[in-house]
Design a protein around this motif. Structure first.
Motif, short mmCIF file in Angstrom:
data_model
loop_
_atom_site.label_atom_id
_atom_site.label_comp_id
_atom_site.label_asym_id
_atom_site.label_seq_id
_atom_site.Cartn_x
_atom_site.Cartn_y
_atom_site.Cartn_z
N LYS A 106 15.94 7.45 -34.55
CA LYS A 106 16.00 6.19 -35.42
C LYS A 106 15.53 6.24 -36.79
O LYS A 106 16.00 5.71 -37.71
CB LYS A 106 15.40 5.01 -34.42
N THR A 107 14.20 6.99 -36.67
CA THR A 107 13.43 7.05 -37.96
C THR A 107 14.38 7.83 -38.85
O THR A 107 14.39 7.64 -40.13
CB THR A 107 12.18 7.73 -37.85
N ALA A 108 14.81 8.94 -38.46
CA ALA A 108 15.69 9.93 -39.38
C ALA A 108 16.74 9.27 -39.72
O ALA A 108 17.43 9.27 -40.93
CB ALA A 108 16.18 11.21 -38.36
N ASN A 109 17.47 8.37 -38.96
CA ASN A 109 18.74 7.47 -39.36
C ASN A 109 18.41 6.52 -40.46
O ASN A 109 18.97 6.62 -41.42
CB ASN A 109 19.41 6.86 -38.15
N GLU A 110 17.18 6.15 -40.38
CA GLU A 110 16.68 5.01 -41.64
C GLU A 110 16.40 5.74 -42.95
O GLU A 110 16.58 5.00 -43.73
CB GLU A 110 15.52 4.48 -40.96
N TRP A 111 15.83 6.87 -42.43
CA TRP A 111 15.50 7.80 -43.73
C TRP A 111 16.77 8.42 -44.47
O TRP A 111 16.70 8.54 -45.90
CB TRP A 111 14.40 8.89 -43.44
N PHE A 112 17.59 8.93 -43.52
CA PHE A 112 18.84 9.49 -44.14
C PHE A 112 20.14 9.13 -43.67
O PHE A 112 20.72 9.81 -42.85
CB PHE A 112 18.76 11.02 -43.96
N PRO A 113 20.40 7.76 -44.29
CA PRO A 113 21.68 7.21 -43.30
C PRO A 113 22.85 7.78 -43.93
O PRO A 113 24.04 7.57 -42.99
CB PRO A 113 21.39 5.76 -44.03
N ASP A 114 23.11 8.49 -44.97
CA ASP A 114 24.14 9.18 -45.49
C ASP A 114 24.54 10.47 -44.85
O ASP A 114 25.38 11.29 -45.26
CB ASP A 114 24.34 9.02 -46.89
N SER A 115 23.45 10.96 -44.09
CA SER A 115 23.44 12.52 -43.80
C SER A 115 24.29 12.74 -42.47
O SER A 115 24.15 11.83 -41.54
CB SER A 115 22.22 12.95 -43.35
N LYS A 116 25.46 13.49 -42.68
CA LYS A 116 26.47 13.66 -41.51
C LYS A 116 25.67 14.64 -40.49
O LYS A 116 25.97 14.31 -39.27
CB LYS A 116 27.64 14.46 -41.92
N ILE A 117 24.75 15.30 -40.78
CA ILE A 117 24.05 16.21 -39.84
C ILE A 117 23.24 15.18 -38.85
O ILE A 117 23.36 15.59 -37.62
CB ILE A 117 22.93 17.26 -40.35
N ILE A 118 22.76 14.03 -39.20
CA ILE A 118 22.02 13.05 -38.46
C ILE A 118 22.98 12.24 -37.68
O ILE A 118 22.68 11.72 -36.74
CB ILE A 118 21.01 12.52 -39.37
N ILE A 140 29.94 14.65 -32.31
CA ILE A 140 31.09 15.41 -32.21
C ILE A 140 31.43 15.30 -30.75
O ILE A 140 30.44 15.67 -29.73
CB ILE A 140 30.53 17.04 -32.28
N GLN A 141 32.56 15.17 -30.21
CA GLN A 141 33.05 15.00 -28.68
C GLN A 141 33.61 16.23 -28.39
O GLN A 141 34.60 16.92 -28.68
CB GLN A 141 34.16 13.94 -28.91
N ILE A 142 33.00 16.58 -27.36
CA ILE A 142 33.50 18.07 -26.67
C ILE A 142 34.11 17.52 -25.23
O ILE A 142 33.30 16.76 -24.38
CB ILE A 142 32.14 18.72 -26.53
N PRO A 143 35.25 17.75 -25.19
CA PRO A 143 36.04 17.21 -23.75
C PRO A 143 35.72 17.98 -22.49
O PRO A 143 35.39 19.48 -22.67
CB PRO A 143 37.43 17.57 -24.24
N ILE A 144 35.51 17.57 -21.50
CA ILE A 144 35.18 17.90 -20.05
C ILE A 144 35.93 17.70 -19.19
O ILE A 144 36.15 16.40 -19.05
CB ILE A 144 33.36 17.36 -19.94
N PRO A 145 36.90 18.44 -18.59
CA PRO A 145 37.81 18.16 -17.78
C PRO A 145 37.33 17.37 -16.51
O PRO A 145 36.39 17.65 -16.15
CB PRO A 145 38.42 19.54 -17.35
N GLY A 146 38.04 16.22 -16.37
CA GLY A 146 37.48 15.24 -15.25
C GLY A 146 36.46 14.39 -15.80
O GLY A 146 36.13 13.46 -14.90
N PHE A 147 35.84 14.42 -16.64
CA PHE A 147 34.61 13.30 -17.17
C PHE A 147 34.98 12.92 -18.72
O PHE A 147 35.88 13.37 -19.21
CB PHE A 147 33.45 14.45 -17.05
N LYS A 148 34.05 12.04 -18.99
CA LYS A 148 34.08 11.68 -20.22
C LYS A 148 33.74 12.58 -21.37
O LYS A 148 32.98 13.64 -20.91
CB LYS A 148 33.28 10.39 -20.56
#
Length: 484
Positions: A355-367, A371-379
């Motif tokens: 949460k602190t990292a998001n507040e400090w660097f709201p525009d950072s894509k790294i933070i 990334i969605q990784i598909p898992i067969p049979g699961f979300k």
């Protein structure tokens, strides 16, 4: 919330429309704060609490009772259970500011302190809470490795006999535990680990019951109840050791009851109505009552079985050798439980840093980017690069420190002493006084201060005893080369 839209025709704006979105109060999908509706119940909260409370601390209770004796040992356990329940009820009342049903929510322990006390106390609370969570992660890594070692040594004793040294290094097991925690630490949020808490709670009952059963059978085998009214006798230990060990035992019992530092985070998973404070008080009562019964049985029967020679860890101290397969099951259950307990304790720390990292660097894509990784049979698995890197580094750090300081009882005592008074007593009491506007110097206010000061004295004594234990251990310790 509002959104302004416009239509353009021939590059000229024709009109503006302002759309207002009312708060999602009464919505089937959202709570009064606009977040997805919480689904936690008294039973999921109880599972979280039991996972946090009936942890590795239960295994040191026989040793703690041995230091205090038949009178002080059970009395101290009952006292800690009462204080924990009472102050937890006070803390639960501080989840919402103002009205217990409609007041502003405090999502974390620090939020509650900020809303009620504010100022410098927020920083003090945050430092103590997160240092304690960090310490618990170290303590659980040590405890898990000791149980894994016990499984290997149990097989060794069964094969080579009880007189064999069967020395085993703790380092590979700490590393293995760390690898497992790196995987589980990628679970994004606290409310998504409810299933892990339930599994861990079942495991805690499993090994506690086995420890209790073995203690009862040992008493029956001995044909008598060992121990004394005043605890371990002078002669077995020196007078100075008796004092330090008594103080350390207080820290061990305090650690066994500590969970207030994550109470607000657990409460934030509860659905309403009824009010979250009512549900949390009920869950706290159920959990503390159940754990106290288990603690009394495990601590007292362990002491009755071994007397002055009670091991620091009931299931890994090898007062019991047979049935070896039952000991292996118990220690495997401890490890599974600690995998879940580690996550229950660390999730608030993870959330705070992210949460602190998001507040400090709201525009950072790294933070911020998921990334969605598909898992067969699961979300699909949502993977965040910052979360992956920082949580992995956190687990690696706790593992390395555990390898440097593998002293189970002393670490448990220090953690109990360090966290008990400020997080379990002081902040809940002070916040409740502010929340309920209790007048200074009134009878109730004076009673609260007496409770707080008494617990402070106990915490200081426990801390001194535990640090003395660490100093003693360090005299014969070699980093990364400790074996059991």
């Amino acid at each position: 919330m509002s959104e302004t839209t416009g239509l353009k025709q021939n590059n000229q704006q024709v009109f503006d429309v302002s759309i207002n979105f009312p708060p999602q109060i009464g919505s089937k999908c959202y709570d009064d704060d606009g977040r997805l509706k919480r689904s936690g119940t008294v039973w999921t909260a109880s599972a979280h609490i039991i996972t946090a409370v009936i942890g590795s601390g239960v295994l040191s209770l026989a040793w703690a009772v041995a230091q205090l004796g038949w009178i002080a040992g059970p009395t101290v356990m009952i006292m800690f259970s009462f204080v924990t329940y009472y102050t937890s009820a006070l803390l639960a009342a501080c989840y919402r500011s103002g009205d217990p049903n409609t007041g502003k929510r405090n999502y974390t322990y620090m939020d509650a302190v900020r809303a009620n006390l504010g100022g410098f106390q927020v920083k003090v609370c945050g430092a103590i809470q997160y240092m304690n969570l960090f310490g618990v992660a170290i303590g659980y890594t040590i405890a898990a490795s000791i149980s894994l070692i016990a499984i290997e040594r149990s097989s060794c004793f069964h094969t080579k006999g009880h007189e064999s040294p069967c020395r085993v290094s703790s380092n590979p097991y700490m590393i293995a535990f760390g690898v497992v925690e790196i995987i589980f630490s990628q679970i994004p949020d606290f409310d998504q680990i409810w299933w892990l808490s339930i599994v861990a709670a079942v495991m805690s009952f499993t090994y506690s019951t086995i420890g209790l059963g073995l203690g009862i059978s040992k008493v029956a085998e001995n044909g008598k109840i060992k121990g004394s009214l005043t605890g371990i006798s002078i002669g077995t230990v020196t007078e100075t050791q008796k004092i330090w060990r008594t103080f350390q035992a207080l820290g061990a019992i305090a650690f066994a009851y500590s969970y207030s530092l994550i109470l607000i985070e657990i409460q934030d998973t509860l659905k309403s109505p009824p009010s979250e404070s009512k549900t949390m008080k009920r869950a706290t009562f159920i959990s503390v009552a159940v754990t106290t019964i288990f603690y009394m049985f495990c601590g007292c029967f362990g002491y009755a079985a071994f007397g002055d020679m009670s091991p620091g860890n009931l299931l890994t101290g090898f007062g019991f050798y047979n049935p070896y397969w039952l000991l292996d099951i118990a220690n495997a259950a401890i490890v599974i439980h600690l995998v879940g307990a580690y996550q229950v304790y660390c999730q608030p720390l993870f959330a705070f840093v992210e949460k602190t990292a998001n507040e400090w660097f709201p525009d950072s894509k790294i933070i911020t980017k998921e990334i969605q990784i598909p898992i067969p049979g699961f979300k699909p698995l949502k993977l965040n690069l910052f979360r992956l890197v920082w949580r992995t580094l956190f687990v690696i750090l706790t593992t390395i420190i555990s390898m440097l300081m593998p002293f189970f009882n002393d670490v448990v005592g220090i953690l109990g002493a360090f966290g008990f008074w400020p997080l379990t007593v002081y902040f809940p009491v002070e916040m409740y006084i502010v929340q309920k506007r209790i007048p200074k110097w009134s009878t109730k206010w004076i009673c609260f201060q007496i409770l707080s000061m008494t617990c402070l004295m106990i915490s200081l004594a426990a801390g001194v005893g535990s640090f003395a234990g660490v100093v003693t251990d360090l005299k014969v310790y070699r980093p990364f080369k400790t074996s059991y």
